[in-house]
Write an enzyme that holds these catalytic residues in place. Structure first.
Site, PDB file in Angstrom:
ATOM      1  N   ASP A  58       0.817  -1.203   0.000  1.00  0.00           N
ATOM      2  CA  ASP A  58       0.000   0.000   0.000  1.00  0.00           C
ATOM      3  C   ASP A  58       0.851   1.253   0.000  1.00  0.00           C
ATOM      4  O   ASP A  58       0.585   2.179  -0.732  1.00  0.00           O
ATOM      5  CB  ASP A  58      -0.926   0.006   1.209  1.00  0.00           C
ATOM      6  CG  ASP A  58      -1.979  -1.060   1.080  1.00  0.00           C
ATOM      7  OD1 ASP A  58      -2.590  -1.132   0.001  1.00  0.00           O
ATOM      8  OD2 ASP A  58      -2.170  -1.820   2.015  1.00  0.00           O
TER       9      ASP A  58
ATOM     10  N   ASP B 249       3.750  12.969   0.824  1.00  0.00           N
ATOM     11  CA  ASP B 249       5.101  12.640   0.366  1.00  0.00           C
ATOM     12  C   ASP B 249       6.164  13.401   1.154  1.00  0.00           C
ATOM     13  O   ASP B 249       7.357  13.289   0.864  1.00  0.00           O
ATOM     14  CB  ASP B 249       5.249  12.852  -1.148  1.00  0.00           C
ATOM     15  CG  ASP B 249       4.847  14.240  -1.599  1.00  0.00           C
ATOM     16  OD1 ASP B 249       4.078  14.912  -0.887  1.00  0.00           O
ATOM     17  OD2 ASP B 249       5.304  14.660  -2.678  1.00  0.00           O
TER      18      ASP B 249
ATOM     19  N   ASP C 278      13.025  22.243  -5.352  1.00  0.00           N
ATOM     20  CA  ASP C 278      11.962  21.369  -5.883  1.00  0.00           C
ATOM     21  C   ASP C 278      12.005  21.244  -7.410  1.00  0.00           C
ATOM     22  O   ASP C 278      11.959  22.252  -8.113  1.00  0.00           O
ATOM     23  CB  ASP C 278      10.615  21.993  -5.440  1.00  0.00           C
ATOM     24  CG  ASP C 278       9.390  21.250  -5.944  1.00  0.00           C
ATOM     25  OD1 ASP C 278       9.494  20.057  -6.258  1.00  0.00           O
ATOM     26  OD2 ASP C 278       8.315  21.888  -6.004  1.00  0.00           O
TER      27      ASP C 278
ATOM     28  N   HIS D 230       3.176  23.306  -8.039  1.00  0.00           N
ATOM     29  CA  HIS D 230       4.637  23.356  -8.190  1.00  0.00           C
ATOM     30  C   HIS D 230       5.037  24.362  -9.264  1.00  0.00           C
ATOM     31  O   HIS D 230       4.388  24.465 -10.302  1.00  0.00           O
ATOM     32  CB  HIS D 230       5.172  21.976  -8.559  1.00  0.00           C
ATOM     33  CG  HIS D 230       4.949  20.949  -7.500  1.00  0.00           C
ATOM     34  ND1 HIS D 230       5.832  20.730  -6.471  1.00  0.00           N
ATOM     35  CD2 HIS D 230       3.921  20.101  -7.288  1.00  0.00           C
ATOM     36  CE1 HIS D 230       5.361  19.785  -5.685  1.00  0.00           C
ATOM     37  NE2 HIS D 230       4.195  19.377  -6.151  1.00  0.00           N
TER      38      HIS D 230
ATOM     39  N   HIS E  20      13.446  16.420  -5.088  1.00  0.00           N
ATOM     40  CA  HIS E  20      12.057  16.087  -5.449  1.00  0.00           C
ATOM     41  C   HIS E  20      11.908  15.819  -6.945  1.00  0.00           C
ATOM     42  O   HIS E  20      11.301  16.613  -7.670  1.00  0.00           O
ATOM     43  CB  HIS E  20      11.069  17.193  -5.047  1.00  0.00           C
ATOM     44  CG  HIS E  20      11.183  17.620  -3.626  1.00  0.00           C
ATOM     45  ND1 HIS E  20      10.643  18.780  -3.158  1.00  0.00           N
ATOM     46  CD2 HIS E  20      11.768  17.042  -2.553  1.00  0.00           C
ATOM     47  CE1 HIS E  20      10.901  18.904  -1.865  1.00  0.00           C
ATOM     48  NE2 HIS E  20      11.586  17.859  -1.474  1.00  0.00           N
TER      49      HIS E  20
END
Lengths: 556, 556
Positions: free
Chosen positions: B48, B75, B193, B367, B389
């Site tokens: 999962d 996350d 990011d 983002h 990321h």
């Protein structure tokens, strides 16, 4: 069957993606339009391709008169060999379409040689009560046609796959005039492609990719590797032309890329100057700045040429630091993760990678967007409308898109799913009785092996050969297998049959694992395919049997 | 460890999608930034969630000083309970982030209660040799921060997740000034990011979705059902405001939607006028034109509220002819087929469905796109740059995007993958030794069961409980099972243990099949999840054991 009734019988591709096939029946005469395949869903392990269940045609074999093909994409012709194995039908299609069909037929040994009848746009043929006219349309492939089928009750237009490209690369314009003529005289029923019904506006012309490729070739100091569908002859022609302009030689890599370009070339559909081609085995010897590679595998298929290149396991081609790789194809839904994994492998090799949506684009769709679909509806102005080629959501949306024609003669639009029929008689159209349909799953060996090793196994025979599940535990951190692979099988051989077959199968799996690089072992999708391929070969050699093989990888 | 050396140690999220976690070490002091989870790949059945392997931190437990959280997305915080079960650390984060962490912690019974320290943008805290300043950034969720970490060797900026929204819905502007200050004074290292590095231009403001929703609400004559992530508080606030304007009452459906909006409301982050809310159980009694439903399940998770609605199996909500359904979320790669299946189910119910790319949009990303990433690079002007990321392809591209800073003080940019470290000392930065990393797979019951039935099973214990593969043959055409389900198991119970357990398990599977509608039975993804859930419950009840359950559906 009442003799003055027209039936529309979708056998595949309505309410599902792929395996397009549809029968038209008037009285006792049936024509079949297209016989495509689909790639299966993830949920169906071990299945390579899926075809429609043609039971309805087999049950009515004495009535089926012909198979008519709109164009040569796999989702329109991939099931032709399976249909012809059941019914010996004359097949009508354009020369390029038929050449692709012949290539598929060669892989199958049919008892009787089918009659293939080449047709050209503008040709009209008569099949029983049907007169069929072929109408040139633009699409991502060459030699595509729509069909105008005149029946005793009126004209049925089947668009095939289409976009309305105002500037096709071969300057063969979409035949708006013939459709307009039919529209003016009155069309009973329109069957129209719904693939891009979600996209507003117009699909860009095939020529729209040229500026981006010029830009890429201007920047590239080393090898440029482009992956597209091997049937995208317009795209390939543009790339060949650019190679000439940028003084690069062209190598085709991957079996389907080699075969299909050869067919297109022999039919005069792909112009390649003498001396331009470079053999795959010579790529790495040529100066990197002088090479353009066209390669199969844009969908991240684990055994495809491009995927092998990505994990640096291809005989003839290595991608190196500073090379450029372009994915010039749509990402088919469901393939995203495999494609991104492949791109990550390529990025680790140091390649500069172009993919996805950008402006100008590296790929344009071959299917018309909403404005083109409306133009088709407005040209044809049908009395009835049935959207084809799409999942339920797309068919429903296409019906909504036709709402404005209600006061322009459109009496009714129907969402039909595969197996649901439409019945038209003098009183009008309505949904008719369901016919038996379904899917036939075929496990034909990995895609790269299709030619050398065609064993078609209908999944109905599962009980015959059973299944084998190799279960592999991999330590994600070290990339090593934990313990020995476990093999679970049922209905195949007794667990202890004395020959130690399963014990040896276990060793085969272990060998596959050990002979893979750490990069490959970390790529579960790839490992599953490798294990399946190797184990299939081993079991076929040892037992001449073809159990279903479903690798299960567990991370521990 | 040399005392004057700074180490950057990615534990997750670099070279892979999700489970972001990164450690900074200076001499004998370690701080951890984020501890996220990921959803597993298709190739990993029965799992999962996946968390980073925190062995490095456990081995250095006496040095780990704190866990700092940038924001509350799964996350970034999903693995917090697993990390805290190993190490009792003080946790720093904004109030909303900590409230989401507390909710996760309640599901786990930790031996010691962790210290949670709320912080606000502008706050500075000292942890050993590190001074950490929290800097407000805009993102698809509220209370998100970047970190400016001053170390003896210089400043490290960690962006967290961000976009640079010029018009955020709460008017809390991105704190450009603090970043500019750090940039002017000199930054040693930027960690930024990379999620949207493939997207040219700017990401649209969160406010960009408002015109499309106004349009949808203007047209809708019946229920409007919107699915988005429950943590998208800005989105939910806009929809609540629109509901007031369009005189509709709002019902939240789905457990995570109810919990997270409750948290946001209690923190004053979501303003809901009195009397606006409608209880889920009252939806179907209210006039359809007066209802706006906000529902969880935008990713097509088979047991989610929206999927249950799609197959008309939800307690409180039925979608009916003429209702409107909006998917106001990104399609996470890998979920496409499940989401399209769900949309097809909804289309069959007669709903008008809005999803995907359109202009104006029903969803905008949280983002930053390329221009925002360049703005971040240009504001911070770091000496070293490590993209975070993203998969390898994205990290590599982000490094290319920073190329223009080479003559503006950027000495070097590094593509680091999880487990690779960067070492910085007075001589400069270079790649250091690898640390042990990996993934831990967790099988926690189906997502909807997490709270009532949390049994965390580390896949390392597979050998303890074994596995069970229910193998079901379904006739696609009739939707009926062929024969009885087969159950294969290893390391679980002896095939013939006298109790007939596997025989009864077979009956459980058969019952699940029989109690499903034909529409459900034709949806393999859904059936697998239902079978897994029911079989898991049965086996847990009968044996108190938790074997790995992997349903295999074969079409015959």
């Amino acid at each position: 069957m009442a003799s003055n009734v027209l039936q529309v019988i979708p056998l595949g591709g309505l309410g599902e993606f792929g395996m397009n096939s549809l029968a038209l029946r008037y009285g006792d005469d049936i024509v079949v339009i297209d016989a495509g395949m689909m790639f299966p869903e993830d949920e169906l392990p071990g299945v390579d391709i899926v075809t429609p269940d043609f039971s309805y045609l087999v049950q009515n074999r004495q009535h089926v008169r012909a198979l008519i093909l709109t164009h040569g994409h796999e989702d329109h012709i991939g099931a032709v060999p399976f249909l012809l194995a059941e019914l010996n039908l004359p097949v009508y299609g354009t020369p390029f379409t038929l050449a692709l069909v012949e290539r598929r037929l060669e892989e199958h040994e049919l008892e009787t040689q089918p009659e293939l009848h080449p047709v050209r746009p503008g040709d009209r043929i008569r099949i029983g009560p049907f007169q069929v006219e072929f109408i040139h349309v633009t699409h991502s492939m060459v030699h595509c046609v729509a069909l105008a089928i005149t029946t005793p009750l009126g004209v049925v237009i089947h668009t095939g796959d289409f976009k309305i490209d105002p500037t096709p690369t071969d300057n063969e314009l979409f035949d708006l005039h013939s459709l307009a003529d039919y529209g003016r005289r009155g069309v009973l029923l329109l069957l129209s492609d719904s693939t891009n019904v979600d996209r507003p506006g117009y699909t860009e012309s095939e020529r729209a990719v040229r500026p981006r490729f010029e830009d890429i070739l201007n920047r590239a100091e080393r090898r440029v590797v482009v992956s597209c569908f091997s049937s995208s002859i317009h795209r390939i022609q543009q790339l060949v032309d650019l190679a000439v302009e940028f003084r690069r030689r062209v190598a085709f890599v991957g079996r389907s890329m080699l075969h299909v370009t050869e067919i297109a070339h022999s039919l005069g559909l792909l112009r390649i100057p003498n001396g331009l081609l470079l053999r795959p085995q010579d790529i790495m010897q040529a100066p990197p700045s002088k090479v353009l590679v066209l390669i199969a595998g844009s969908q991240g298929e684990p055994m495809s040429a491009l995927y092998r290149v990505a994990v640096d396991d291809h005989r003839y081609l290595s991608v190196e630091q500073g090379d450029t790789v372009v994915l010039s194809a749509r990402i088919i839904p469901g393939n995203e993760k495999a494609i991104y994994r492949m791109i990550n492998h390529l990025a680790r090799r140091g390649a500069d990678i172009w993919y996805g949506a950008m402006n100008p684009p590296v790929h344009v769709s071959g299917h018309g967007s909403q404005e083109e679909l409306k133009l088709m509806l407005n040209l044809v102005r049908p009395r009835y409308f049935v959207p084809i080629h799409g999942e339920y959501r797309q068919l429903a949306r296409h019906v909504s898109l036709a709402a404005h024609l209600r006061d322009q003669g459109l009496e009714e639009a129907f969402v039909l799913e595969t197996g649901e029929t439409l019945v038209i008689d003098e009183r009008g159209a309505r949904k008719g009785e369901r016919v038996p349909v379904g899917r036939v799953c075929i496990d034909s060996g990995s895609l790269d092996e299709v030619v050398e090793d065609v064993v078609i196994r209908d999944r109905r025979h599962l009980s015959e050969d059973g299944f084998v599940l190799p279960i592999i535990a991999i330590d994600k951190h070290t990339g090593k297998t934990e313990g020995t692979p476990e093999i679970v099988s049922r209905g195949f051989v007794a667990a202890e049959d004395g020959s130690g077959l399963l014990e040896r199968a276990r060793k085969v799996v272990l060998r596959t694992l050990e002979s893979s690089t750490p990069e490959e072992r970390a790529d579960w999708g790839l490992m599953k395919e490798k294990i399946r391929t190797d184990l299939r070969r081993f079991i076929a050699r040892e037992t001449s049997r073809r159990p279903l093989i479903v690798p299960v990888i567990l991370e521990v």
